[in-house]
Write a protein that holds these residues in place. Sequence first.
Motif, PDB file in Angstrom:
ATOM      1  N   ASP A  36       8.243   2.478  11.270  1.00  0.00           N
ATOM      2  CA  ASP A  36       8.413   1.258  10.487  1.00  0.00           C
ATOM      3  C   ASP A  36       7.180   1.048   9.630  1.00  0.00           C
ATOM      4  O   ASP A  36       6.077   1.432  10.019  1.00  0.00           O
ATOM      5  CB  ASP A  36       8.558   0.042  11.404  1.00  0.00           C
ATOM      6  CG  ASP A  36       9.948  -0.038  12.014  1.00  0.00           C
ATOM      7  OD1 ASP A  36      10.740   0.900  11.800  1.00  0.00           O
ATOM      8  OD2 ASP A  36      10.222  -1.037  12.704  1.00  0.00           O
ATOM      9  N   ASP A  75       5.825  -1.753   8.969  1.00  0.00           N
ATOM     10  CA  ASP A  75       5.148  -3.024   9.243  1.00  0.00           C
ATOM     11  C   ASP A  75       4.109  -2.922  10.361  1.00  0.00           C
ATOM     12  O   ASP A  75       3.676  -3.932  10.893  1.00  0.00           O
ATOM     13  CB  ASP A  75       6.187  -4.105   9.586  1.00  0.00           C
ATOM     14  CG  ASP A  75       7.070  -3.691  10.764  1.00  0.00           C
ATOM     15  OD1 ASP A  75       6.766  -2.672  11.408  1.00  0.00           O
ATOM     16  OD2 ASP A  75       8.063  -4.389  11.022  1.00  0.00           O
ATOM     17  N   GLN A 111       4.512  -2.077  13.312  1.00  0.00           N
ATOM     18  CA  GLN A 111       5.014  -2.371  14.653  1.00  0.00           C
ATOM     19  C   GLN A 111       5.108  -1.098  15.487  1.00  0.00           C
ATOM     20  O   GLN A 111       5.254  -1.153  16.701  1.00  0.00           O
ATOM     21  CB  GLN A 111       6.375  -3.067  14.577  1.00  0.00           C
ATOM     22  CG  GLN A 111       6.239  -4.556  14.324  1.00  0.00           C
ATOM     23  CD  GLN A 111       7.531  -5.287  14.559  1.00  0.00           C
ATOM     24  OE1 GLN A 111       8.555  -4.968  13.981  1.00  0.00           O
ATOM     25  NE2 GLN A 111       7.476  -6.288  15.431  1.00  0.00           N
TER      26      GLN A 111
HETATM   27 MG    MG Z   1       9.481  -4.604  12.351  1.00  0.00          MG
END
Ligand code: MG
Length: 308
Positions: A94, A96, A98
């Motif tokens: 991902d 982001d 994460q």
């Molecule tokens: Mg995420």
Amino acid sequence: MELLSIVVPCYNEEQAVELFYPELVKVLDTMDVDREIIFVNDGSTDRTLEKILALRDAHPGEVRCIDFSRNFGKESAMLAGLRMAKGDYVTVMDSDLQDPPANLPVMLKMIRENGDDVVGTRRVTRAGEPKIRSWFARQFYRLINHFTEVEIVDGARDFRVMKRYVVDSVLSLEEYNRFSKGMFAWVGYQVEYLEYENVERVAGETKWSFFKLVRYALDGFIEYTEAPMQIIGRTGGVMSFLMLIEMIVLLVRALSGHTFSGTVLILSCVLFMGSILMLALGIMAEYLLKTYAEVRKRPHYIVKNYYE
Ligand code: MG
Ligand code: UDP
């Protein structure tokens, strides 16, 4: 030197992409592999593509990008990226943060040394996530694993390092409705999980509303279990049996001279049967729709541009 491909689906991640890239490279620099980073811009409406192309200009030969003509969803973005990836090892991450880049060296070491075909990651906590969402997620895993032959691991992420032949196996599944949690489980192989605590996204916001998740869970069920049809069938069987007994009882009472007011009873029976039929039809429609999608053989996505 071996090549590691990193596939990164991005949908409206203009802030996250810029934060993600340096973090990732910092970790990759410490590793003894060549790398290619494949960003898939899944029809972002913000400046994600610009940001990716800027990274590509700054780091020629390292960053590749696939630009979709519209938003096709993460599953399609992953598929496009996996198809483009040339690495001996391939992973999906991902954008982001994460999926902590710091896990990468550990995962690569595990896959190289333990003879695994895949090293996946598993969140053991869901801290920072709405409680109700976690609860539904857990029930989903419990239920689906009750009915499927393959185990869909609770908390397993798409962040997994796969050997070349595992990627080829995943790509050999040609179904249109791609529920990757199911497909990854279905292809089998020896999988080991690295467990870690949930991390919150660095910027932007989640693309998954509660209803999108429900939809996703439903897809998993329809594609990986035959249970919904079976449950409806059984319920129908039991119900009609009970109704039969009910009718006999009423008949006997009527014949032996008792009076009874059956209107309410009959009305509720009729409504109940009606709703069961509707539910059954709804489930059948799901299967039909899926079949329709498979039969149409539409491409999963349309690529506007490849930036090699
Ligand atoms: Mg995420
Ligand atoms: N994503 C995507 N297409 C979509 C939705 C999400 O490519 O239609 C990407 C998104 O940019 C992110 C990853 O998939 O890199 C995971 O999405 P998100 O963080 O929103 O999901 P969550 O972590 O909340 O489950």
